[in-house]
Write a protein that holds these residues in place. Structure first.
Motif, PDB file in Angstrom:
ATOM      1  N   PRO A  56       0.830  -1.084  -0.061  1.00  0.00           N
ATOM      2  CA  PRO A  56      -0.005  -0.126   0.013  1.00  0.00           C
ATOM      3  C   PRO A  56       0.881   1.247  -0.021  1.00  0.00           C
ATOM      4  O   PRO A  56       0.299   2.419  -0.418  1.00  0.00           O
ATOM      5  N   LYS A  57       2.088   1.189   0.404  1.00  0.00           N
ATOM      6  CA  LYS A  57       2.918   2.179   0.448  1.00  0.00           C
ATOM      7  C   LYS A  57       3.668   2.321  -0.923  1.00  0.00           C
ATOM      8  O   LYS A  57       4.232   3.459  -1.061  1.00  0.00           O
ATOM      9  N   ALA A  58       3.550   1.762  -1.807  1.00  0.00           N
ATOM     10  CA  ALA A  58       4.213   2.013  -2.963  1.00  0.00           C
ATOM     11  C   ALA A  58       4.138   3.182  -3.889  1.00  0.00           C
ATOM     12  O   ALA A  58       2.732   3.793  -3.595  1.00  0.00           O
ATOM     13  N   ARG A  59       5.050   3.512  -4.429  1.00  0.00           N
ATOM     14  CA  ARG A  59       5.141   4.786  -5.185  1.00  0.00           C
ATOM     15  C   ARG A  59       5.329   4.429  -6.605  1.00  0.00           C
ATOM     16  O   ARG A  59       6.116   3.703  -7.159  1.00  0.00           O
ATOM     17  N   ILE A  60       4.011   4.673  -7.619  1.00  0.00           N
ATOM     18  CA  ILE A  60       4.478   4.134  -8.637  1.00  0.00           C
ATOM     19  C   ILE A  60       4.544   5.136  -9.995  1.00  0.00           C
ATOM     20  O   ILE A  60       3.867   6.337  -9.836  1.00  0.00           O
ATOM     21  N   GLY A  61       5.498   4.943 -10.963  1.00  0.00           N
ATOM     22  CA  GLY A  61       5.362   5.794 -11.807  1.00  0.00           C
ATOM     23  C   GLY A  61       5.375   5.027 -12.992  1.00  0.00           C
ATOM     24  O   GLY A  61       5.493   3.703 -13.189  1.00  0.00           O
ATOM     25  N   ILE A  62       4.976   5.766 -14.249  1.00  0.00           N
ATOM     26  CA  ILE A  62       4.730   5.023 -15.361  1.00  0.00           C
ATOM     27  C   ILE A  62       5.497   5.492 -16.645  1.00  0.00           C
ATOM     28  O   ILE A  62       5.388   6.773 -16.599  1.00  0.00           O
ATOM     29  N   ILE A  63       5.999   4.506 -17.626  1.00  0.00           N
ATOM     30  CA  ILE A  63       6.267   5.047 -18.847  1.00  0.00           C
ATOM     31  C   ILE A  63       5.342   4.550 -19.731  1.00  0.00           C
ATOM     32  O   ILE A  63       4.743   3.345 -19.567  1.00  0.00           O
ATOM     33  N   TYR A  64       5.087   5.226 -20.715  1.00  0.00           N
ATOM     34  CA  TYR A  64       4.022   4.691 -21.494  1.00  0.00           C
ATOM     35  C   TYR A  64       4.222   5.352 -23.119  1.00  0.00           C
ATOM     36  O   TYR A  64       4.794   6.491 -23.370  1.00  0.00           O
ATOM     37  N   GLN A  65       3.882   4.522 -24.294  1.00  0.00           N
ATOM     38  CA  GLN A  65       3.944   4.825 -25.319  1.00  0.00           C
ATOM     39  C   GLN A  65       3.028   6.250 -25.871  1.00  0.00           C
ATOM     40  O   GLN A  65       2.075   6.105 -25.517  1.00  0.00           O
ATOM     41  N   ASP A  66       3.656   7.015 -26.502  1.00  0.00           N
ATOM     42  CA  ASP A  66       3.260   8.385 -26.687  1.00  0.00           C
ATOM     43  C   ASP A  66       2.172   8.168 -28.144  1.00  0.00           C
ATOM     44  O   ASP A  66       2.558   8.859 -28.890  1.00  0.00           O
ATOM     45  N   ASP A  67       1.053   7.716 -27.858  1.00  0.00           N
ATOM     46  CA  ASP A  67       0.153   7.244 -29.064  1.00  0.00           C
ATOM     47  C   ASP A  67      -1.119   6.943 -28.207  1.00  0.00           C
ATOM     48  O   ASP A  67      -1.275   6.879 -26.876  1.00  0.00           O
ATOM     49  N   ASP A  68      -2.153   6.637 -28.992  1.00  0.00           N
ATOM     50  CA  ASP A  68      -3.525   6.232 -28.473  1.00  0.00           C
ATOM     51  C   ASP A  68      -3.319   4.907 -27.601  1.00  0.00           C
ATOM     52  O   ASP A  68      -3.871   4.826 -26.504  1.00  0.00           O
ATOM     53  N   PHE A  69      -2.474   4.038 -28.022  1.00  0.00           N
ATOM     54  CA  PHE A  69      -2.395   2.784 -27.045  1.00  0.00           C
ATOM     55  C   PHE A  69      -1.934   3.228 -25.932  1.00  0.00           C
ATOM     56  O   PHE A  69      -2.260   2.718 -24.573  1.00  0.00           O
ATOM     57  N   GLY A  70      -0.831   3.923 -25.802  1.00  0.00           N
ATOM     58  CA  GLY A  70      -0.219   4.203 -24.502  1.00  0.00           C
ATOM     59  C   GLY A  70      -1.092   5.188 -23.451  1.00  0.00           C
ATOM     60  O   GLY A  70      -1.019   5.071 -22.296  1.00  0.00           O
ATOM     61  N   LEU A  71      -1.640   5.954 -24.286  1.00  0.00           N
ATOM     62  CA  LEU A  71      -2.602   6.854 -23.464  1.00  0.00           C
ATOM     63  C   LEU A  71      -3.900   6.235 -22.799  1.00  0.00           C
ATOM     64  O   LEU A  71      -4.159   6.630 -22.003  1.00  0.00           O
ATOM     65  N   GLU A  72      -4.091   5.131 -23.533  1.00  0.00           N
ATOM     66  CA  GLU A  72      -5.400   4.179 -22.932  1.00  0.00           C
ATOM     67  C   GLU A  72      -4.464   3.482 -21.763  1.00  0.00           C
ATOM     68  O   GLU A  72      -5.226   3.598 -20.812  1.00  0.00           O
ATOM     69  N   GLY A  73      -3.695   3.188 -21.789  1.00  0.00           N
ATOM     70  CA  GLY A  73      -3.089   2.423 -20.642  1.00  0.00           C
ATOM     71  C   GLY A  73      -2.662   3.332 -19.755  1.00  0.00           C
ATOM     72  O   GLY A  73      -3.103   3.166 -18.376  1.00  0.00           O
ATOM     73  N   LEU A  74      -2.344   4.535 -19.815  1.00  0.00           N
ATOM     74  CA  LEU A  74      -2.107   5.749 -18.801  1.00  0.00           C
ATOM     75  C   LEU A  74      -3.343   6.040 -18.203  1.00  0.00           C
ATOM     76  O   LEU A  74      -3.485   6.208 -16.975  1.00  0.00           O
TER      77      LEU A  74
END
Length: 88
Positions: A40-58
């Protein structure tokens, strides 16, 4: 049956389209929920593909973080074809 799992393939619905796998939104949101359930104390960052697929995951990751009453600490897009992810 689309190869990708982006909402543009199935929304709006169509009787001729069948998506046999989890979409990016669902995969990312479940991953964030799982991490926070285990730590529960995890700090999460995300890298994502800069397109519709990545933005949906984001979007899925953001939704899950909000649901779990936290936020993503960092979001970093990358372009398709990127091979060097070292910091600038």
């Amino acid at each position: 049956m689309p190869h990708g799992a982006n909402k543009h393939f199935y929304s709006p619905g169509n009787k001729w389209v069948f998506v046999p796998h989890t979409v990016q939104f669902g995969m990312a949101s479940r991953a964030v929920e799982y991490i926070l359930e285990k730590n529960p104390k995890a700090r999460i960052g995300i890298i994502y593909q800069d397109d519709d697929f990545g933005l949906e995951g984001l979007g899925g990751a953001r939704a899950a973080a909000a649901f779990m009453k936290t936020q993503l600490v960092k979001e970093a897009p990358y372009k398709v074809g990127t091979i060097d992810f070292s910091p600038i």
